[in-house]
Design a protein around this motif. Structure first.
Motif, PDB file in Angstrom:
ATOM      1  N   ARG A 365       0.829  -1.210   0.000  1.00 24.96           N
ATOM      2  CA  ARG A 365       0.000   0.000   0.000  1.00 24.96           C
ATOM      3  C   ARG A 365       0.860   1.254   0.000  1.00 24.96           C
ATOM      4  O   ARG A 365       0.463   2.284  -0.534  1.00 24.96           O
ATOM      5  CB  ARG A 365      -0.927  -0.010   1.220  1.00 24.96           C
ATOM      6  N   ALA A 369       0.644   4.202  -2.774  1.00 27.15           N
ATOM      7  CA  ALA A 369       0.412   5.577  -2.336  1.00 27.15           C
ATOM      8  C   ALA A 369       1.486   6.504  -2.877  1.00 27.15           C
ATOM      9  O   ALA A 369       1.204   7.636  -3.285  1.00 27.15           O
ATOM     10  CB  ALA A 369       0.381   5.635  -0.805  1.00 27.15           C
ATOM     11  N   VAL A 418      -6.450   6.570  -0.240  1.00 31.69           N
ATOM     12  CA  VAL A 418      -5.353   7.370   0.300  1.00 31.69           C
ATOM     13  C   VAL A 418      -5.786   8.833   0.345  1.00 31.69           C
ATOM     14  O   VAL A 418      -6.382   9.341  -0.596  1.00 31.69           O
ATOM     15  CB  VAL A 418      -4.072   7.233  -0.559  1.00 31.69           C
ATOM     16  N   ILE A 448      -3.652   6.211   4.824  1.00 31.27           N
ATOM     17  CA  ILE A 448      -3.972   5.070   3.966  1.00 31.27           C
ATOM     18  C   ILE A 448      -5.049   4.258   4.656  1.00 31.27           C
ATOM     19  O   ILE A 448      -4.847   3.757   5.773  1.00 31.27           O
ATOM     20  CB  ILE A 448      -2.735   4.201   3.685  1.00 31.27           C
TER      21      ILE A 448
END
Length: 465
Positions: A365, A369, A418, A448
């Motif tokens: 993640r 992002a 995000v 996030i």
């Protein structure tokens, strides 16, 4: 006409289908002398008219009404014809590959055909009144065969330098012009995670008028190099030393490969020492490598629902303009209009957007992002901030995005949510190229899936986190 030959003039898509057919007909006639002389003469006349007038078929400067800052609008109106002359001469110049003025960078060639092809304008850069030019140059370099130094040198020599020479010939005696700012995007081909990809690379050149004159009139390479070093040069927002000597560029690339940290520190030191020579109102501030200072403390803002609603109403007209003008680049979510939200005792104008990433972006993640910021969010900051000048009645702007991976259905892609919250001071710093993307991230907050995280772009994108 197909943009295949580096010797082809950059007519781009200025020829219509019938005009292209006339050109083809003329070429075919040349290979068959038995055709009548009258018909050949007609085809020759038609092609000359088409190719002569096509490059001058559209304006290249923004109209004064489109400039929001009153002082810059007045200069745009005063010198509009001069800007148009510069634009026409640049458009008539034969570049190795197609070059287009454009208010939006990083476009594909098919998108550029439909985009606004005007960008010449007056602006303020670091306290200096500059003529600003932005454009897309459709050269594509192989990252395996051409390193960053040589890509920058080639685009500078082929595009940036000719534009500076044309602009200086018109504006050298103009007392209102203190310098020039130029941002040009070209493309880089390479591989990521075993997959072929092509990405944009943006070059920024800022010169005081004095430095531009020395660059254009320099009799030796040393004179021209000194002029470049007295300005600012950036690649993708990062300070970069542009070497005009091929041997010096190779040496810089070799040092960068051997010791990236040391080479970067050396370039930074040299850039700062040269930039310190600039004086008066035309001084360009050296780009800070450390995080920008915290904004001065201000009284606690009322973030009650009623107070947020009042701020929203006062800026609603401008918000509607942003949605209309920036939507093609922003990918705003239609069912989630921009809203004033409370975050950490401040009021933030939050835009909801969709971010589409290639399949190669799959990973943690943090990686997604970071890529969403670099490939999408960072490119929205300057277009959005252009509409919010002066003192604002809110504390910053937030971008809330849902990340989608290409070639995956909504049921299987596992999208990440995000949110990026950026205070106004940090946005201004980034807008004027005084801060890097990482510094903008550090001054703001990243969430996030609702949890605040620390995001290091370089570490996240290399997948080492």
């Amino acid at each position: 006409m197909l943009n295949k030959s580096p010797l082809m003039a950059p007519y781009g898509y200025t020829l219509s289908k019938s005009e292209i057919q006339a050109m083809v007909a003329y070429i075919r006639m040349l290979s068959h002398p038995r055709h009548g002389a009258l018909v050949i003469a007609y085809a020759r006349w038609l092609c000359i008219i088409v190719l002569t007038l096509a490059p001058f078929s559209a304006p290249q400067a923004l109209t004064p009404a489109e400039i929001k800052e009153p002082q810059m609008r007045a200069l745009q109106e005063k010198h509009f014809q001069q800007l148009q002359t510069i634009g026409s001469e640049v458009q008539a110049h034969i570049f190795p590959y197609a070059f287009y003025f454009s208010r939006v960078l990083d476009l594909e060639l098919s998108q550029q055909e439909r985009a606004d092809q005007r960008s010449l304008r007056f602006d303020n850069y670091g306290g200096m009144t500059v003529v600003e030019i932005t454009g897309n140059y459709f050269a594509s370099y192989s990252s395996d065969m051409v390193d960053k130094s040589h890509r920058a040198l080639r685009t500078f020599q082929d595009v940036m330098l000719p534009i500076v020479e044309i602009a200086m010939s018109e504006l050298k005696d103009n007392p209102d012009v203190e310098g020039f700012a130029m941002e040009i995007s070209h493309h880089v081909r390479g591989k990521a995670m075993g997959m072929s990809m092509e990405r944009p690379e943006n070059l920024v050149l800022v010169l005081s008028k004095n430095a531009a004159l020395r660059l254009v009139n320099g009799k030796t390479e040393s004179d021209r190099q000194a002029a470049i070093l007295d300005g600012q040069f950036l690649i993708n927002g990062e300070p970069f030393i542009l070497y005009l000597n091929d041997r010096a560029a190779k040496e810089a690339a070799r040092l960068q490969e051997q010791n990236p940290m040391a080479a970067g520190a050396g370039q930074e030191s040299e850039q700062k020492s040269k930039s310190s020579k600039l004086t008066s109102t035309a001084t360009m501030r050296p780009l800070p490598r450390m995080a920008p200072p915290d904004p001065p403390s201000s009284p606690s803002r009322d973030t009650s629902p009623d107070a947020l609603a009042k701020i929203q109403v006062s800026f609603q007209k401008m918000i509607d303009v942003v949605l209309k003008e920036v939507d093609s680049q922003g990918h705003f979510v239609a069912y989630a209009p921009p809203t004033m939200v409370a975050f950490r005792k401040g009021a933030y104008l939050e835009f909801s957007v969709n971010t589409n990433l290639p399949p190669s972006a799959v990973g943690s993640r943090y990686k997604m992002a970071a890529l969403a910021f670099d490939d999408h969010i960072a490119h929205l900051v300057r277009p959005v901030m252009a509409y919010f000048k002066g003192d604002l009645d809110f504390d910053g702007i937030a971008f809330s995005t849902t990340i989608h991976l290409a070639d995956k259905s909504a049921s299987t892609e596992g999208s990440e949510a995000v949110e990026y919250f950026f205070p106004t001071a940090a946005l201004r710093c980034y807008e004027t190229y005084d801060c890097t993307g990482q510094q903008l991230i550090d001054q703001g907050s990243v969430l996030i899936n609702g949890e605040r995280v620390s995001l290091d772009l370089q570490i996240a994108e290399t997948g080492t986190r």
